[in-house]
Design a protein around this motif. Sequence first.
Motif, PDB file in Angstrom:
ATOM      1  N   ARG A  50      63.366 -37.159  15.650  1.00 36.13           N
ATOM      2  CA  ARG A  50      62.183 -38.013  15.560  1.00 36.13           C
ATOM      3  C   ARG A  50      61.420 -37.743  14.258  1.00 36.13           C
ATOM      4  NH1 ARG A  50      59.321 -35.907  19.497  1.00 36.13           N
ATOM      5  NH2 ARG A  50      60.470 -37.040  21.095  1.00 36.13           N
ATOM      6  N   VAL A  51      61.297 -36.468  13.904  1.00 31.30           N
ATOM      7  CA  VAL A  51      60.601 -36.106  12.660  1.00 31.30           C
ATOM      8  C   VAL A  51      61.396 -36.561  11.447  1.00 31.30           C
ATOM      9  CG1 VAL A  51      59.783 -34.173  11.263  1.00 31.30           C
ATOM     10  CG2 VAL A  51      59.367 -34.184  13.736  1.00 31.30           C
ATOM     11  N   ALA A  52      62.696 -36.300  11.458  1.00 33.71           N
ATOM     12  CA  ALA A  52      63.525 -36.711  10.324  1.00 33.71           C
ATOM     13  C   ALA A  52      63.477 -38.220  10.118  1.00 33.71           C
ATOM     14  CB  ALA A  52      64.961 -36.243  10.537  1.00 33.71           C
ATOM     15  N   ASP A  53      63.413 -38.983  11.204  1.00 32.45           N
ATOM     16  CA  ASP A  53      63.392 -40.446  11.112  1.00 32.45           C
ATOM     17  C   ASP A  53      62.099 -40.985  10.499  1.00 32.45           C
ATOM     18  OD1 ASP A  53      65.903 -40.574  12.181  1.00 32.45           O
ATOM     19  OD2 ASP A  53      65.245 -41.103  14.211  1.00 32.45           O
ATOM     20  N   LEU A  54      61.089 -40.146  10.376  1.00 33.39           N
ATOM     21  CA  LEU A  54      59.862 -40.592   9.716  1.00 33.39           C
ATOM     22  C   LEU A  54      60.091 -40.855   8.229  1.00 33.39           C
ATOM     23  CD1 LEU A  54      57.250 -38.106  11.245  1.00 33.39           C
ATOM     24  CD2 LEU A  54      57.557 -40.520  11.843  1.00 33.39           C
ATOM     25  N   GLY A  55      61.106 -40.219   7.666  1.00 31.74           N
ATOM     26  CA  GLY A  55      61.351 -40.344   6.238  1.00 31.74           C
ATOM     27  C   GLY A  55      60.816 -39.188   5.424  1.00 31.74           C
ATOM     28  N   VAL A  56      60.525 -38.072   6.089  1.00 34.61           N
ATOM     29  CA  VAL A  56      60.050 -36.879   5.381  1.00 34.61           C
ATOM     30  C   VAL A  56      61.235 -35.965   5.088  1.00 34.61           C
ATOM     31  CG1 VAL A  56      57.818 -37.043   6.523  1.00 34.61           C
ATOM     32  CG2 VAL A  56      59.563 -35.547   7.491  1.00 34.61           C
ATOM     33  N   GLN A  57      61.023 -35.043   4.168  1.00 30.88           N
ATOM     34  CA  GLN A  57      62.073 -34.115   3.787  1.00 30.88           C
ATOM     35  C   GLN A  57      61.818 -32.695   4.301  1.00 30.88           C
ATOM     36  OE1 GLN A  57      60.210 -35.756   1.085  1.00 30.88           O
ATOM     37  NE2 GLN A  57      61.418 -37.516   1.739  1.00 30.88           N
ATOM     38  N   GLN A  58      60.589 -32.412   4.686  1.00 32.82           N
ATOM     39  CA  GLN A  58      60.199 -31.031   4.964  1.00 32.82           C
ATOM     40  C   GLN A  58      59.312 -30.974   6.194  1.00 32.82           C
ATOM     41  OE1 GLN A  58      58.586 -28.790   1.547  1.00 32.82           O
ATOM     42  NE2 GLN A  58      57.014 -27.968   2.910  1.00 32.82           N
ATOM     43  N   VAL A  59      59.336 -29.813   6.861  1.00 36.15           N
ATOM     44  CA  VAL A  59      58.390 -29.498   7.928  1.00 36.15           C
ATOM     45  C   VAL A  59      57.685 -28.203   7.566  1.00 36.15           C
ATOM     46  CG1 VAL A  59      58.144 -28.751  10.324  1.00 36.15           C
ATOM     47  CG2 VAL A  59      59.609 -30.699   9.770  1.00 36.15           C
ATOM     48  N   THR A  60      56.367 -28.204   7.700  1.00 36.05           N
ATOM     49  CA  THR A  60      55.577 -26.982   7.544  1.00 36.05           C
ATOM     50  C   THR A  60      55.271 -26.491   8.957  1.00 36.05           C
ATOM     51  OG1 THR A  60      54.648 -27.883   5.497  1.00 36.05           O
ATOM     52  CG2 THR A  60      53.561 -25.973   6.444  1.00 36.05           C
ATOM     53  N   LEU A  61      55.960 -25.427   9.367  1.00 38.22           N
ATOM     54  CA  LEU A  61      56.018 -24.984  10.766  1.00 38.22           C
ATOM     55  C   LEU A  61      55.207 -23.715  10.949  1.00 38.22           C
ATOM     56  CD1 LEU A  61      57.422 -25.340  13.591  1.00 38.22           C
ATOM     57  CD2 LEU A  61      59.236 -23.850  12.696  1.00 38.22           C
ATOM     58  N   ALA A  62      54.272 -23.731  11.893  1.00 39.66           N
ATOM     59  CA  ALA A  62      53.389 -22.585  12.113  1.00 39.66           C
ATOM     60  C   ALA A  62      54.175 -21.360  12.555  1.00 39.66           C
ATOM     61  CB  ALA A  62      52.335 -22.933  13.157  1.00 39.66           C
ATOM     62  N   SER A  63      53.954 -20.250  11.842  1.00 39.48           N
ATOM     63  CA  SER A  63      54.539 -18.970  12.248  1.00 39.48           C
ATOM     64  C   SER A  63      53.468 -17.956  12.642  1.00 39.48           C
ATOM     65  CB  SER A  63      55.411 -18.388  11.133  1.00 39.48           C
ATOM     66  OG  SER A  63      54.654 -18.146   9.963  1.00 39.48           O
ATOM     67  N   ALA A  64      52.249 -18.150  12.180  1.00 38.16           N
ATOM     68  CA  ALA A  64      51.103 -17.333  12.603  1.00 38.16           C
ATOM     69  C   ALA A  64      49.919 -18.284  12.700  1.00 38.16           C
ATOM     70  CB  ALA A  64      50.822 -16.220  11.600  1.00 38.16           C
ATOM     71  N   TYR A  65      49.304 -18.362  13.888  1.00 41.09           N
ATOM     72  CA  TYR A  65      48.314 -19.413  14.111  1.00 41.09           C
ATOM     73  C   TYR A  65      47.156 -18.892  14.946  1.00 41.09           C
ATOM     74  CZ  TYR A  65      46.904 -24.290  13.963  1.00 41.09           C
ATOM     75  OH  TYR A  65      46.241 -25.455  13.683  1.00 41.09           O
ATOM     76  N   HIS A  66      45.981 -19.514  14.764  1.00 40.25           N
ATOM     77  CA  HIS A  66      44.792 -19.136  15.512  1.00 40.25           C
ATOM     78  C   HIS A  66      44.814 -19.764  16.913  1.00 40.25           C
ATOM     79  CE1 HIS A  66      43.339 -23.193  14.706  1.00 40.25           C
ATOM     80  NE2 HIS A  66      43.547 -22.992  13.402  1.00 40.25           N
ATOM     81  N   SER A  67      43.842 -19.410  17.722  1.00 40.52           N
ATOM     82  CA  SER A  67      43.754 -19.985  19.063  1.00 40.52           C
ATOM     83  C   SER A  67      43.496 -21.483  18.959  1.00 40.52           C
ATOM     84  CB  SER A  67      42.627 -19.314  19.860  1.00 40.52           C
ATOM     85  OG  SER A  67      41.393 -19.442  19.187  1.00 40.52           O
ATOM     86  N   THR A  68      44.042 -22.227  19.907  1.00 39.22           N
ATOM     87  CA  THR A  68      43.857 -23.671  19.895  1.00 39.22           C
ATOM     88  C   THR A  68      44.217 -24.245  21.255  1.00 39.22           C
ATOM     89  OG1 THR A  68      44.333 -25.690  18.606  1.00 39.22           O
ATOM     90  CG2 THR A  68      46.204 -24.295  19.164  1.00 39.22           C
ATOM     91  N   ARG A  69      43.809 -25.478  21.474  1.00 42.67           N
ATOM     92  CA  ARG A  69      44.254 -26.265  22.625  1.00 42.67           C
ATOM     93  C   ARG A  69      44.801 -27.559  22.055  1.00 42.67           C
ATOM     94  NH1 ARG A  69      41.731 -29.725  27.016  1.00 42.67           N
ATOM     95  NH2 ARG A  69      39.968 -29.959  25.598  1.00 42.67           N
ATOM     96  N   ALA A  70      46.062 -27.867  22.353  1.00 44.29           N
ATOM     97  CA  ALA A  70      46.729 -28.980  21.686  1.00 44.29           C
ATOM     98  C   ALA A  70      47.439 -29.870  22.692  1.00 44.29           C
ATOM     99  CB  ALA A  70      47.739 -28.446  20.670  1.00 44.29           C
TER     100      ALA A  70
END
Length: 395
Positions: free
Chosen positions: A21-41
């Motif tokens: 699904r992400v690749a089909d957007l037409g992007v080349q890269q993903v910036t993927l969280a490896s260290a992240y603060h607290s959140t509700r998503a």
Amino acid sequence: MKTSVFLYPWDVVGDPDAPARVADLGVQQVTLASAYHSTRALTPRHPRRRVVTAEHAAVLYPPDSARWAGHELRPYPAGDWAPGDAYGEAARALAAAGLEVHSWVILAHSSRLGAEHPATSVVNAYGDRYPWAPCIARPVVSAYLVELAAEAAVRPGAYGVELESCGWYGFGHLHAHDKTAGIGLGDAAQYLMSLCFCTACREGYAGLGASPDELAAAVRRALEPAWATGGSAEAGRAAVERLLGEDLAAVTFDWRSGVARTLQETAVAAVRAAARPGFQVLLHADPEPYRAGANVGVEPAHILRVADGVVLPCTGGAAQAMLSPFAGHGTESSVLAANFNVVSGMGGNPAGLAEDAERARSLGATELRLYHAGLASDADLAAVAEGLRNSRTGG
């Protein structure tokens, strides 16, 4: 222009359709969280869940116990929102779909760190601690952040890293049931409320010839009209100088910019020492050095000598103010990534992406960042794909 979308590991793990699904957007890269603060998503397309609650700042992979032996401060492993090596599992799936993966590392932003180690936190001119904001002037904090940057950045398969909050954090913070909007604080008042008066910062001000007690009193005097009238809309470095006085303002600028420069230089050097040649290091940044927050204030000429480039918040017509100060300070290979919010429910404008991208390009942007593919609705993602097709950024 290369285009990347932000993702959390939980957007991918357990959803076999996510990488395509992400690749089909037409992007080349993903910036993927490896260290992240607290959140509700929200996870609007995940087959098994709709809400993820990350209860505290954490690394989203198993931290190396040997690396952290002897450190007073250590990263917290994630709970059930990102168990095991969630980052690694997501990164492998994204790479298999043909996407280049870069890590996304949050540094000076951790409420749990401040709660469990109160002495590490920023202390304002009134004596209030900000548990979400570690004071980067404290040696134990800077040592922790540098080590975290190196470990969380250089994950298996990562081609680069984006370091967020690699500098001062301050008053501005999305907190649970926030009740701070009753007094409107503009840019200059936010700066005054973000000044730290912990023991390390007090010593720093004194070393530059200012009495920390007199400086704190001056900050309180400058803010008093805002509490009485309902706010202060003043903005810019000149406004800080008017509120605080040029001499005292200069002391705070000098102290904080020096501390931030040192952290940024040391963190980038640590990442490069741990990484293979060619590993890209970018900072989420703001071109006004005095600003605090996720997009830390930097000196454009300095940071482009230190890092490979910057990621700049450009949503809402901010592209010119963000991009123009960096013109002429980098090299041909320097990255100026324009970051646009594409989640309409969070104030983004995915329908305007093609126009925004072309505007950013004309102002010197070399890459695009889109926040955030995991939070966006199906309609938002469809608008992103169309915008990339209609611009010259999709390939």
